[in-house]
Motif scaffolding. Structure first.
Motif, PDB file in Angstrom:
ATOM      1  N   TYR A 148       0.825  -1.213   0.000  1.00  0.00           N
ATOM      2  CA  TYR A 148       0.000   0.000   0.000  1.00  0.00           C
ATOM      3  C   TYR A 148       0.857   1.261   0.000  1.00  0.00           C
ATOM      4  O   TYR A 148       0.530   2.248  -0.656  1.00  0.00           O
ATOM      5  N   PHE A 149       1.972   1.256   0.733  1.00  0.00           N
ATOM      6  CA  PHE A 149       2.853   2.423   0.728  1.00  0.00           C
ATOM      7  C   PHE A 149       3.503   2.613  -0.632  1.00  0.00           C
ATOM      8  O   PHE A 149       3.625   3.733  -1.123  1.00  0.00           O
ATOM      9  N   ILE A 150       3.940   1.528  -1.267  1.00  0.00           N
ATOM     10  CA  ILE A 150       4.601   1.615  -2.570  1.00  0.00           C
ATOM     11  C   ILE A 150       3.626   2.090  -3.652  1.00  0.00           C
ATOM     12  O   ILE A 150       3.939   2.956  -4.461  1.00  0.00           O
ATOM     13  N   SER A 151       2.418   1.511  -3.648  1.00  0.00           N
ATOM     14  CA  SER A 151       1.450   1.816  -4.698  1.00  0.00           C
ATOM     15  C   SER A 151       0.700   3.125  -4.461  1.00  0.00           C
ATOM     16  O   SER A 151       0.133   3.694  -5.392  1.00  0.00           O
ATOM     17  N   GLY A 152       0.696   3.595  -3.217  1.00  0.00           N
ATOM     18  CA  GLY A 152      -0.039   4.820  -2.903  1.00  0.00           C
ATOM     19  C   GLY A 152      -1.532   4.610  -2.798  1.00  0.00           C
ATOM     20  O   GLY A 152      -2.303   5.570  -2.740  1.00  0.00           O
ATOM     21  N   ILE A 153      -1.949   3.353  -2.754  1.00  0.00           N
ATOM     22  CA  ILE A 153      -3.371   3.035  -2.651  1.00  0.00           C
ATOM     23  C   ILE A 153      -3.819   3.181  -1.201  1.00  0.00           C
ATOM     24  O   ILE A 153      -3.155   2.728  -0.285  1.00  0.00           O
ATOM     25  N   ILE A 154      -4.957   3.831  -1.029  1.00  0.00           N
ATOM     26  CA  ILE A 154      -5.567   3.916   0.297  1.00  0.00           C
ATOM     27  C   ILE A 154      -6.982   3.360   0.165  1.00  0.00           C
ATOM     28  O   ILE A 154      -7.806   3.900  -0.576  1.00  0.00           O
ATOM     29  N   LEU A 155      -7.225   2.267   0.856  1.00  0.00           N
ATOM     30  CA  LEU A 155      -8.538   1.641   0.781  1.00  0.00           C
ATOM     31  C   LEU A 155      -9.608   2.548   1.373  1.00  0.00           C
ATOM     32  O   LEU A 155      -9.368   3.262   2.348  1.00  0.00           O
ATOM     33  N   LYS A 156     -10.799   2.494   0.793  1.00  0.00           N
ATOM     34  CA  LYS A 156     -11.907   3.302   1.289  1.00  0.00           C
ATOM     35  C   LYS A 156     -12.191   2.983   2.757  1.00  0.00           C
ATOM     36  O   LYS A 156     -12.433   3.880   3.552  1.00  0.00           O
ATOM     37  N   SER A 157     -12.099   1.716   3.123  1.00  0.00           N
ATOM     38  CA  SER A 157     -12.382   1.322   4.503  1.00  0.00           C
ATOM     39  C   SER A 157     -11.354   1.888   5.480  1.00  0.00           C
ATOM     40  O   SER A 157     -11.630   2.026   6.672  1.00  0.00           O
ATOM     41  N   PHE A 158     -10.162   2.234   4.988  1.00  0.00           N
ATOM     42  CA  PHE A 158      -9.139   2.828   5.850  1.00  0.00           C
ATOM     43  C   PHE A 158      -9.458   4.291   6.156  1.00  0.00           C
ATOM     44  O   PHE A 158      -8.941   4.854   7.106  1.00  0.00           O
ATOM     45  N   LYS A 159     -10.273   4.908   5.312  1.00  0.00           N
ATOM     46  CA  LYS A 159     -10.610   6.316   5.498  1.00  0.00           C
ATOM     47  C   LYS A 159     -11.850   6.500   6.370  1.00  0.00           C
ATOM     48  O   LYS A 159     -12.134   7.605   6.809  1.00  0.00           O
ATOM     49  N   GLU A 160     -12.579   5.435   6.613  1.00  0.00           N
ATOM     50  CA  GLU A 160     -13.838   5.536   7.338  1.00  0.00           C
ATOM     51  C   GLU A 160     -13.623   5.453   8.843  1.00  0.00           C
ATOM     52  O   GLU A 160     -12.761   4.720   9.321  1.00  0.00           O
ATOM     53  N   PHE A 161     -14.400   6.214   9.566  1.00  0.00           N
ATOM     54  CA  PHE A 161     -14.401   6.137  11.015  1.00  0.00           C
ATOM     55  C   PHE A 161     -15.734   6.659  11.522  1.00  0.00           C
ATOM     56  O   PHE A 161     -16.486   7.293  10.790  1.00  0.00           O
ATOM     57  N   ILE A 162     -16.021   6.369  12.767  1.00  0.00           N
ATOM     58  CA  ILE A 162     -17.230   6.868  13.415  1.00  0.00           C
ATOM     59  C   ILE A 162     -16.788   7.726  14.589  1.00  0.00           C
ATOM     60  O   ILE A 162     -15.954   7.303  15.391  1.00  0.00           O
ATOM     61  N   MET A 163     -17.336   8.923  14.667  1.00  0.00           N
ATOM     62  CA  MET A 163     -17.026   9.813  15.781  1.00  0.00           C
ATOM     63  C   MET A 163     -18.179   9.735  16.777  1.00  0.00           C
ATOM     64  O   MET A 163     -19.333   9.957  16.409  1.00  0.00           O
ATOM     65  N   VAL A 164     -17.852   9.416  18.010  1.00  0.00           N
ATOM     66  CA  VAL A 164     -18.837   9.344  19.085  1.00  0.00           C
ATOM     67  C   VAL A 164     -18.529  10.484  20.048  1.00  0.00           C
ATOM     68  O   VAL A 164     -17.375  10.704  20.411  1.00  0.00           O
TER      69      VAL A 164
END
Length: 124
Positions: free
Chosen positions: A58-74
């Motif tokens: 992932y670091f080499i390709s520069g790919i960031i999965l959509k699930s890695f960007k998701e979070f829930i704020m409580v």
């Protein structure tokens, strides 16, 4: 003005992954992927080599999965506050993917190393 080049390897070593996973705090809220930090620490012994390969990819390709960007704020009320009208009366908790926490720690370590090595901040 001198131009500086940061030589940052996209390859993450198994030892670094192990250290990062061990540094995760126990007794934390489940991440979005449902993996407790304690469980990740146990299974890390089995998956750490593959995990290092995947993270490096992932670091080499520069790919960031959509699930890695998701979070829930409580947002939770702090105990013992007289007035809950003020923002300081609340605390925020971000529920993230457990593996993202490991990646974030790695990136933060790289940034701190570069800051120290190139003296980007003047510490008093």
């Amino acid at each position: 003005m001198e131009q500086r080049v940061f030589n940052i390897s996209p390859i993450i070593l198994v030892e670094k992954i192990n250290k990062l996973i061990r540094s995760l705090l126990n007794r934390k809220v489940l991440g979005l992927n449902g993996i407790l930090n304690e469980i990740l620490k146990v299974i890390a012994l089995v998956i750490v080599k593959d995990l290092a390969k995947i993270i490096s990819y992932y670091f080499i390709s520069g790919i960031i999965l959509k699930s890695f960007k998701e979070f829930i704020m409580v947002v939770l009320r702090k105990k013992g506050k007289k007035d809950y009208f003020f923002l300081g009366s609340y605390k925020r908790i971000a529920l993230k993917n457990t593996l993202v926490k490991v990646l974030e720690k790695h990136v933060v370590n790289i940034i701190f190393k570069a800051v120290e090595e190139y003296r980007l901040f003047l510490w008093n």
